[in-house]
Design an enzyme around this catalytic site. Sequence first.
Site, PDB file in Angstrom:
ATOM      1  N   ALA A   6       0.845  -1.205   0.000  1.00 25.83           N
ATOM      2  CA  ALA A   6       0.000   0.000   0.000  1.00 25.83           C
ATOM      3  C   ALA A   6       0.879   1.253   0.000  1.00 25.83           C
ATOM      4  CB  ALA A   6      -0.967  -0.016   1.182  1.00 25.83           C
ATOM      5  N   ASP A   9      -2.039 -13.407  -4.426  1.00 17.74           N
ATOM      6  CA  ASP A   9      -1.820 -11.980  -4.225  1.00 17.74           C
ATOM      7  C   ASP A   9      -0.346 -11.696  -3.894  1.00 17.74           C
ATOM      8  OD1 ASP A   9      -2.849  -9.237  -3.551  1.00 17.74           O
ATOM      9  OD2 ASP A   9      -2.091  -9.827  -1.576  1.00 17.74           O
ATOM     10  N   LYS A  34       2.671  -9.601  -6.069  1.00 18.82           N
ATOM     11  CA  LYS A  34       3.553  -8.569  -5.524  1.00 18.82           C
ATOM     12  C   LYS A  34       5.019  -8.935  -5.724  1.00 18.82           C
ATOM     13  CE  LYS A  34       0.120  -6.991  -2.214  1.00 18.82           C
ATOM     14  NZ  LYS A  34      -0.482  -7.264  -0.909  1.00 18.82           N
TER      15      LYS A  34
END
Length: 827
Positions: free
Chosen positions: A618, A685, A689
């Site tokens: 994030a 996920d 990344k």
Amino acid sequence: MSSPDPDSWVVHKFGGSSVADAACFARVAAIVEAQPGRRLAVVLSACKGVTDALLQLVSSAERQDESWRATLQALRERHATIAAALLPAAVVQEYLAEFDRDVADLGSVLRTTQVMRTGGQHVRDRVSGYGEIWSTRLFWRTLQQRGQRRAIHWVDARACVVAVWGPLGPGIQWPLSTERLHKLLAPDAATLVVTGYIASDAAGIQTTLGRNGSDFSASIFGALLSAAEIHIWTDVDGVLSADPRRVPDARVISALSYNEAMELAYFGAKVIHPQTMAPAVGRDIPIWIRNTFAPEKPGTLICAHPNSDQPVKGITSIDEVALVNIEGAGMIGVPGTAHRLFGALREEDISVILISQGSSEHSICCAIPANQAARATRVLERAFARELADGQIQSVEVTGELAILAVVGDGMAGMPGVAGKVFSALGTANVNVRAIAQGASERNISVVVAGKDATRALRAVHAGFYLSPHTLSIGVIGPGSVGQVLLDQLASQRARLAREFNVDLRVRGIMSSKRMTLPPAGIDLDRWREQLLQLSEPADYERFLAHVKVDYLPHTVIIDCTANESVARRYYDWLAAGVHIITPNKKANSGELGFYRSLQAARRASGAHYLYEATVGAGLPVIQTLRDLRETGDEISCIEGIFSGTLAYLFNVYDGSMPFSAIVRDAKQRGYTEPDPRDDLSGTDVVRKLIILGREMGLALEMSDVRVESLVPAGLESGSSEAFMEQLPRYDARMRQRFEAAKARGRVLRYVGRVTSAGEATVGLMELELRHAFANIALTDNVVRYTTSRYCDNPLIVQGPGAGPAVTAGGVFADLLRLATFLGARL
Ligand code: ASP
Ligand code: MG
């Protein structure tokens, strides 16, 4: 508003649209009464459209068309209606009695015209002048009735202004006019209501000052009364920096010099006619252009030495221009070619708008109105027939479909870089320049461009001078949880960024998966929620992009806040078109390597920026840190960490006392997992990344290259998520065993991703020492550890909350500001 002398005069002129109906009259009266206590001369035009109607009467009578009688009655009705709304009955009677005398007079003039079948100029002057008489008598009575101002006198300009028409228009006989006015003025006169437009000639016969002559009247009365100021009240906020129909971002110019105003007027800006200003200019009387319908706005000041640091005031254009170019070696050093060129054009009455000759004298070019191009070609071929035949002049070329763009401002004089800015703006907008002229006054740079490029050229040059160069036109796709927080963050920071850093952020459109909103003026960030409710149109990427990527704003950025593959597929086209992209969406960068590479190539080719810090951790500076390391020459041998907030949470909480499945269920209820927890447990996920980081390290990785340990038990990969949650407890014992085994060795379980410079990439559950950095993180923290040649014994660690709308939006916002700095902003 300079001189406070209570005896000084101030002239206020109101145009036809300011006195269109009764409400307008009342508004004008209120404006006049609100003026500070000086002597006022109020010059009025005829009510909107009345001058045209009066001239029509003459034309109808000349054509023997009896309809003039009905039209005249309609004009009477219109004025009677306004009078009835503003004045008591007795005063209306008085007004109409005078009016009817005029109607009788007009009737006899028009009957004569009908008999004669021709009116002539005197008749037109006489008839068309009634509009101002009617409007001013009405206004004079209105002011008197309202009783706010003292000593109000009606002034018939025919009794004082003496105008004699010559080739340059009406010339004012100043001494005579001054003498007449002062004879006419009562010593106590504090308020004059003056007819615009009309005057008398030397023989005392009524004349006019020409169409739209009331501005001139204002200026004349300003001079006759030695007024301190002249205010021209109209229906716009002032003089605009460009034509708002072509440059939506045009703004009101706060102050202009007389010269600038004249240049702009010449080039078609809807200012005030240059001739109109002359009496005021000669006496240094400041002129204000103001809006009757928004009197609180400051308007534009036109004066000799305005206080302004804006080098360029306005950008205007003349359309439908042709360029004449004569070229030939025979012209070099031969005097008289220019003379013959312009002489020939003059003889045909073709006016020249712009001239440019290179110092080699090998060619001369000039711009003329396009509708005279054919005639110019014929004339010049005739004039230079011998030279053309002899080959001393190679060609006379006339090219049509061009436009002249003029950039006007006193401040350009002696200021280097202004022309550079004009041409670089044109170059960036891909506009070819055909000819250039700049006079020695340096007040005007004119360029000839293709007619079809004119609007784009206007917008580009306007943006160059009037907008912050760091103006970003933003389109937000995906107003979900991250998108909404981002819009809130933008709304709260926008003003500060503009004020402190000159960064102008404008959200022009918002699109969800099915609908979009594209307000013409962009999203008002203070009420974006309301505007979002009006996601009124079906989503359409082409229209969305066209609305966001407007050529009058310098930069376009699309912010993709979705997690959507189909949006990511569009990035290539956008980057190739020079649109910047910012996103937390992992789909593009973790897609096939070929696609990823094509994005980077498109970005490099177009110069667009592609920023995606929020795809990993994030808002944490994970990608930026990696870039800094690589760009400064450090060698990265390994990046590892906990990249999933969800999995971090599950293993932070799991201590063997509760079954693993119960923790998953609880996390799902708290909203810490994806709607289907398998999306987290599968490790996909984390793989995405890791791929993004690996590629950022320079590795040619595909998702299939990563060894993944999925936490979804074999056999439960498909089926509904409910069924999955029901089955999961069957595997609790297995997880418990792993946990206990690790515990016995003094270790904990963590779900870790790891990629090395050799291209090894793994994702899975690991046993870590209790002291390990990854064993000591809180809740949904992410942690990333970089082992490099500089940071080898003691690796560099970035750690902190790595999930959730607020920090993800914060990461996107940081990218947006980073983009602004790439574009030259100084934060
Ligand atoms: N009424 C005149 C016209 O329409 C003068 C003016 O409005 O300025 O031309
Ligand atoms: Mg007018």
